[in-house]
Design a protein around this motif. Structure first.
Motif, PDB file in Angstrom:
ATOM      1  N   SER A  50       0.805  -1.215   0.000  1.00  0.00           N
ATOM      2  CA  SER A  50       0.000   0.000   0.000  1.00  0.00           C
ATOM      3  C   SER A  50       0.842   1.272   0.000  1.00  0.00           C
ATOM      4  CB  SER A  50      -0.928   0.009   1.224  1.00  0.00           C
ATOM      5  OG  SER A  50      -0.169  -0.031   2.413  1.00  0.00           O
ATOM      6  N   LEU A  51       2.134   1.159   0.302  1.00  0.00           N
ATOM      7  CA  LEU A  51       3.001   2.332   0.327  1.00  0.00           C
ATOM      8  C   LEU A  51       3.731   2.540  -0.996  1.00  0.00           C
ATOM      9  CD1 LEU A  51       4.583   1.978   3.882  1.00  0.00           C
ATOM     10  CD2 LEU A  51       2.733   3.475   3.171  1.00  0.00           C
ATOM     11  N   ILE A  52       3.446   1.707  -1.974  1.00  0.00           N
ATOM     12  CA  ILE A  52       4.196   1.751  -3.225  1.00  0.00           C
ATOM     13  C   ILE A  52       3.540   2.713  -4.211  1.00  0.00           C
ATOM     14  CG2 ILE A  52       4.918   0.381  -5.215  1.00  0.00           C
ATOM     15  CD1 ILE A  52       5.168  -2.009  -3.324  1.00  0.00           C
ATOM     16  N   GLU A  53       4.333   3.616  -4.756  1.00  0.00           N
ATOM     17  CA  GLU A  53       3.877   4.515  -5.817  1.00  0.00           C
ATOM     18  C   GLU A  53       3.948   3.810  -7.162  1.00  0.00           C
ATOM     19  OE1 GLU A  53       2.419   7.940  -7.568  1.00  0.00           O
ATOM     20  OE2 GLU A  53       2.686   7.586  -5.430  1.00  0.00           O
ATOM     21  N   GLN A  54       5.079   3.161  -7.431  1.00  0.00           N
ATOM     22  CA  GLN A  54       5.226   2.347  -8.627  1.00  0.00           C
ATOM     23  C   GLN A  54       6.470   1.477  -8.476  1.00  0.00           C
ATOM     24  OE1 GLN A  54       5.384   5.564 -11.530  1.00  0.00           O
ATOM     25  NE2 GLN A  54       7.570   5.243 -11.855  1.00  0.00           N
ATOM     26  N   VAL A  55       6.540   0.446  -9.288  1.00  0.00           N
ATOM     27  CA  VAL A  55       7.695  -0.445  -9.308  1.00  0.00           C
ATOM     28  C   VAL A  55       8.286  -0.388 -10.713  1.00  0.00           C
ATOM     29  CG1 VAL A  55       8.496  -2.821  -9.102  1.00  0.00           C
ATOM     30  CG2 VAL A  55       6.772  -1.949  -7.518  1.00  0.00           C
ATOM     31  N   GLU A  56       9.576  -0.093 -10.802  1.00  0.00           N
ATOM     32  CA  GLU A  56      10.262  -0.002 -12.081  1.00  0.00           C
ATOM     33  C   GLU A  56      11.241  -1.173 -12.198  1.00  0.00           C
ATOM     34  OE1 GLU A  56      10.090   4.887 -12.029  1.00  0.00           O
ATOM     35  OE2 GLU A  56      12.009   3.885 -12.379  1.00  0.00           O
ATOM     36  N   ILE A  57      11.237  -1.832 -13.357  1.00  0.00           N
ATOM     37  CA  ILE A  57      12.064  -3.015 -13.561  1.00  0.00           C
ATOM     38  C   ILE A  57      12.924  -2.816 -14.804  1.00  0.00           C
ATOM     39  CG2 ILE A  57      12.056  -5.496 -14.031  1.00  0.00           C
ATOM     40  CD1 ILE A  57       9.454  -5.696 -12.503  1.00  0.00           C
ATOM     41  N   VAL A  58      14.228  -3.011 -14.639  1.00  0.00           N
ATOM     42  CA  VAL A  58      15.176  -2.986 -15.745  1.00  0.00           C
ATOM     43  C   VAL A  58      15.750  -4.391 -15.871  1.00  0.00           C
ATOM     44  CG1 VAL A  58      17.325  -2.032 -16.644  1.00  0.00           C
ATOM     45  CG2 VAL A  58      15.743  -0.560 -15.392  1.00  0.00           C
ATOM     46  N   LYS A  59      15.648  -4.972 -17.056  1.00  0.00           N
ATOM     47  CA  LYS A  59      16.177  -6.310 -17.294  1.00  0.00           C
ATOM     48  C   LYS A  59      17.510  -6.194 -18.019  1.00  0.00           C
ATOM     49  CE  LYS A  59      11.505  -8.208 -17.506  1.00  0.00           C
ATOM     50  NZ  LYS A  59      10.445  -8.789 -18.361  1.00  0.00           N
ATOM     51  N   GLY A  60      18.517  -6.869 -17.487  1.00  0.00           N
ATOM     52  CA  GLY A  60      19.860  -6.768 -18.054  1.00  0.00           C
ATOM     53  C   GLY A  60      20.773  -5.990 -17.126  1.00  0.00           C
ATOM     54  N   PRO A  61      22.096  -6.049 -17.358  1.00  0.00           N
ATOM     55  CA  PRO A  61      23.063  -5.424 -16.454  1.00  0.00           C
ATOM     56  C   PRO A  61      22.851  -3.923 -16.300  1.00  0.00           C
ATOM     57  CG  PRO A  61      24.159  -6.908 -17.984  1.00  0.00           C
ATOM     58  CD  PRO A  61      22.755  -6.774 -18.462  1.00  0.00           C
ATOM     59  N   ALA A  62      22.970  -3.449 -15.070  1.00  0.00           N
ATOM     60  CA  ALA A  62      22.896  -2.020 -14.779  1.00  0.00           C
ATOM     61  C   ALA A  62      24.025  -1.617 -13.838  1.00  0.00           C
ATOM     62  CB  ALA A  62      21.540  -1.671 -14.163  1.00  0.00           C
ATOM     63  N   SER A  63      25.138  -2.376 -13.871  1.00  0.00           N
ATOM     64  CA  SER A  63      26.244  -2.118 -12.951  1.00  0.00           C
ATOM     65  C   SER A  63      26.928  -0.792 -13.224  1.00  0.00           C
ATOM     66  CB  SER A  63      27.271  -3.261 -13.029  1.00  0.00           C
ATOM     67  OG  SER A  63      26.712  -4.462 -12.547  1.00  0.00           O
ATOM     68  N   SER A  64      26.802  -0.263 -14.442  1.00  0.00           N
ATOM     69  CA  SER A  64      27.472   1.008 -14.731  1.00  0.00           C
ATOM     70  C   SER A  64      26.880   2.152 -13.934  1.00  0.00           C
ATOM     71  CB  SER A  64      27.395   1.314 -16.225  1.00  0.00           C
ATOM     72  OG  SER A  64      26.062   1.494 -16.632  1.00  0.00           O
ATOM     73  N   LEU A  65      25.650   1.982 -13.440  1.00  0.00           N
ATOM     74  CA  LEU A  65      25.049   2.999 -12.571  1.00  0.00           C
ATOM     75  C   LEU A  65      24.942   2.535 -11.128  1.00  0.00           C
ATOM     76  CD1 LEU A  65      22.107   4.661 -14.536  1.00  0.00           C
ATOM     77  CD2 LEU A  65      24.286   5.665 -13.902  1.00  0.00           C
ATOM     78  N   TYR A  66      24.733   1.235 -10.922  1.00  0.00           N
ATOM     79  CA  TYR A  66      24.378   0.762  -9.588  1.00  0.00           C
ATOM     80  C   TYR A  66      25.401  -0.183  -8.961  1.00  0.00           C
ATOM     81  CZ  TYR A  66      19.831   2.771 -10.645  1.00  0.00           C
ATOM     82  OH  TYR A  66      18.814   3.636 -10.964  1.00  0.00           O
TER      83      TYR A  66
END
Length: 768
Positions: free
Chosen positions: A196-212
């Motif tokens: 109930s506290l969620i505004e939205q859920v965003e999903i990225v598929k594939g590597p995102a290590s360059s940012l995270y």
């Protein structure tokens, strides 16, 4: 006779005063057919015809709110006063709701329209999760294409989230962009996030290590919580199930002075009803008593600069095991149980610096304390993660630059022999990103990140993304990049803690590296009669070096962990179709075909617990005159290879094709209230069907009646049931009359929940 006269006069008066509403529904000044028109808080309504015309008859005098509603378009309300006129004309011009233009932040660390992002990002709103209400975000993701919540233990029901066939440790879970759900909390903390506290859920598929950084190898899930100013004044949502589950979400927001808003939410979940429908004397579902308290502050500052603080406390007491277990047996060897006490708190902050340049300081801290026992094996662990990063967002002509400095502090300690001293490390990082506008239709994103880990040295992860938009309704995206992951086995691999297998770590585990390329195509198609279709297709290929894949095959009594002397790959295609039809009908369907395998010593094998195909769907129908919505959701998974315990193990080597389907009815005809209920797991499917048993040696969980080869030489032995002769290595299990399949106790043969068909009923209250 007098009463009859009064009744007839009343009827005549109603007929005389009953009037008619007519009008036309349009969109972009063109007729819009099959729009639902209804009078709020009544059962009167109609639908527009092929030319957009509608009529509602027999309306008594009064003041009404007329609603025009069509899936994919914004609702329009108009206030109408009916007096003595015979016909009132009310026209409606509807505007399309562009769900693809949602603002996202995950793909590039910038708030941009989903359509404009060069990185494909999937967005899921609270309305999506309400179609199949669950007590936590872990279960809620079961209807997302290419995403599968995976249970890792039949006894304690811990799990992780697979993306495109990759195991949970390859998925980074963020809360408000901060990497605080990792390590221990990936396994034990996902179930404590209130939906109930969620505004939205965003999903990225594939590597995102360059940012995270580390862990964002297979993909990432960013759970974005509501801002206080966007939340309702008060909300409550509670449901119960036929199995005895009870879940309650409560929350409110308040103004604190003139410059601060606060959102407070709490989730409580309880399941205290031991059930053993598969008759193995073990609980089918783990018993849980969980509370999570959340608070988020938003402060008003000059020039609308951002400043928010959020905190969460989570406590859970869960246990599973033999039906006779109680806390008096905790840690003993008389009655088997797995009992986990988890206590954790989290802090998240976001502060925009008071300078002319757009620079933001983001920080988070989490403290996780776990006291657990698996039978008579204690596992006591503490984990602390501190994270901070400074981001400079610098737009220039045709360039949108992003610079970042980050540091992550990890502390981990447990009572296992693998952790002789606390693992403590600080990893500094620097990253840069440039989104280049090549033309009105083309954009190019270049990014790179440098991390330094004193245990492994320098780690460099670049990426490139290209977006081409040939028309307003077509988008092509090509992404390529690398990822890395630093491994901590005992926070990630539940099989290393439970069951009778010995854990063997061979050599020093080096970071895993991945190389990925993904092609994505998105198409909007407008059909006749107001129908809208959205097609979202992807194809990907990921190549791993230094992969660390648990080896269950070499020795049925051991799990070997080592860097793969070879390589592993994951490749596949996926397709999502969203459809908006007339008359309140909306549907979506998604399918994924994938191949996840490793190659070592010239031998190629499929990865354990990875399905070759999967599908999800949802179908919703809204009957506006009665305020009733019907949601039918489901998923289907293809066969996956399962971890057997040896040549004689009678259980299936591959799971069957299986499906979980649900139906829900929601009524929202009462102001501020929603009443909902339905059936989960309509087909009553459970994994014990077709198997002689699920938990190996459930009658002897401490292996007291298991005979081992205590010699230093291989010996041959014959099963008294099958007559098959096998070679038993030193330390291996011998087949005997009371153990004809040469097994040890093991609960890791799990691929689906044991919970069968059940009813559920719930009530929501929202005060805006």
């Amino acid at each position: 006779m007098k009463n009859l006269s009064i009744f007839l006069i009343s009827i005549l008066s109603f007929v005389v005063n009953a009037q008619k509403i007519t009008g036309k529904t349009t969109a972009l000044n063109s007729p819009l057919p099959y729009v639902n028109i209804y009078i709020k808080n009544t059962v009167k309504g109609s639908s527009s015809d092929e030319n957009g015309h509608y009529a509602i008859n027999n309306i008594p005098n009064g003041t009404y709110t007329i609603v025009a509603s069509f899936t994919g378009y914004k609702n329009v309300e108009k206030r109408v006063v009916i007096t003595g006129e015979k016909t009132v004309v009310v026209n409606f011009e509807l505007e399309e709701t562009e769900h693809l233009n949602e603002v996202i932040v995950t793909g590039t660390l910038k708030a941009v329209s989903r359509l404009e992002s060069p990185v494909p990002v999937e967005v899921y709103s609270p309305a999506f999760f309400k179609k199949n209400p669950t007590p936590n975000i872990f279960e809620a993701l079961q209807n997302v294409n290419g995403v599968r919540p995976q249970l890792n233990c039949n006894v304690c029901n811990t799990g992780d989230i697979h993306i495109n066939g990759l195991e949970g440790p390859y998925t980074l879970v963020l809360i408000d962009g901060m990497p605080i759900v990792s390590g221990l909390s990936t396994v034990y903390g996902l179930s404590g996030i209130p939906n109930s506290l969620i505004e939205q859920v965003e999903i990225v598929k594939g590597p995102a290590s360059s940012l995270y950084g580390s862990e964002a190898v297979g993909g990432l899930i960013n759970i974005i919580t509501k801002l206080p100013e966007h939340a309702p004044l008060f909300f409550a949502d509670g449901f119960v199930s036929g199995w005895g589950e009870a879940n309650v979400d409560l929350g409110f927001k308040a103004n604190v002075g003139k410059k601060a808003n606060v959102l407070v939410g709490a989730n409580y979940y309880n399941y205290a009803n031991p059930i053993d429908n598969n008759n193995d004397n073990f609980t089918d579902v783990t018993l849980q008593d969980r509370i999570s308290v959340f608070q988020k502050w938003s402060f008003k500052r000059k020039n609308n600069r951002l400043f928010s603080l959020a905190g969460r406390y989570f406590y859970e007491d869960r246990w599973g095991g033999e039906m006779q277990w109680n806390k008096g047996f905790r840690g003993g060897d008389q009655v088997y149980g797995e009992s986990i006490y988890t206590s954790r708190y989290e802090l998240i902050g976001n502060y925009q610096l008071p300078i002319e340049e757009k620079m933001t300081l983001q920080f988070s801290y989490s403290d996780h304390d776990q006291n657990s026992v698996y039978g008579d094996t204690p596992y006591l662990a503490k984990q602390r993660i501190g994270f901070g990063q400074l981001i400079w967002d610098k737009p220039l002509e045709n360039h949108d630059l992003l610079f970042g400095l980050a540091a992550r502090y990890n502390f981990y300690n447990d009572n296992t022999p693998a952790t002789e001293r606390p693992d403590e490390v600080t990893i500094p990082s620097v990253f840069v990103q440039d989104e280049i506008t090549l033309s009105e239709k083309q954009r190019l994103l270049l990014g790179a990140r440098y991390d330094y880990d004193k245990r492994h040295g320098s780690i460099f992860t670049p990426r490139i993304a290209y977006r081409y938009k040939p028309t307003e309704d077509d988008i092509i995206r090509l992404n390529a990049g690398t990822g890395f992951r630093v491994v901590n086995l005992f926070t990630e691999e539940h099989a290393a803690l439970t069951g009778a297998r010995d854990v063997i770590i061979e050599g020093t585990l080096e970071p895993e590296q991945s190389y990925n390329v993904t092609l994505n195509y998105l198409k909007k198609l407008y059909a006749k009669q107001g129908m809208l279709f959205t097609f979202d297709a992807s194809a990907w290929y990921t190549y791993f070096t230094n992969a660390i894949i648990p080896d269950y095959d070499t020795d049925p009594n051991k799990i070997f962990y080592r860097n793969l002397d070879g390589y592993s790959t994951t490749k596949g295609i996926s397709l999502n179709i969203d459809a908006v039809f007339g008359s309140g009908i909306r549907g979506s369907i998604g399918a994924t075909l994938q191949d996840v395998s490793k190659k070592e010593d010239g031998i190629r094998t499929k990865q354990i617990l990875t399905e070759s195909f999967s599908g999800v769907w949802s179908l919703s129908y809204r009957h506006f005159p009665t305020n009733l919505t019907i949601d039918y959701t489901g998923n289907i998974y293809g066969p996956m290879r399962l971890p057997l315990l040896g040549e004689l193990d009678p259980r299936s080597e591959y799971s069957p094709t299986w499906s979980i389907q649900n139906i829900q009815f929601t009524y929202n005809g009462i102001t501020n209230f929603e009443i909902y209920g339905g059936i989960k797991n309509l087909l009553n499917w459970t994994p014990n069907k077709g198997n002689p048993f699920i938990i190996a040696r459930s009658e002897d969980p401490f292996d007291k009646d298991v005979d081992f080869n205590e010699t230093d030489q291989p010996v041959s032995a014959t099963s008294p049931v099958t007559g098959q002769t096998i070679i038993v290595q030193p330390g291996g299990v011998l087949p005997t009359d009371n153990n004809p399949y040469a097994l040890t106790f093991d609960p890791s043969y799990v691929f689906a929940p044991n919970q069968g068909r059940r009813l559920f009923f719930g009530l929501r209250f929202t005060l805006n």
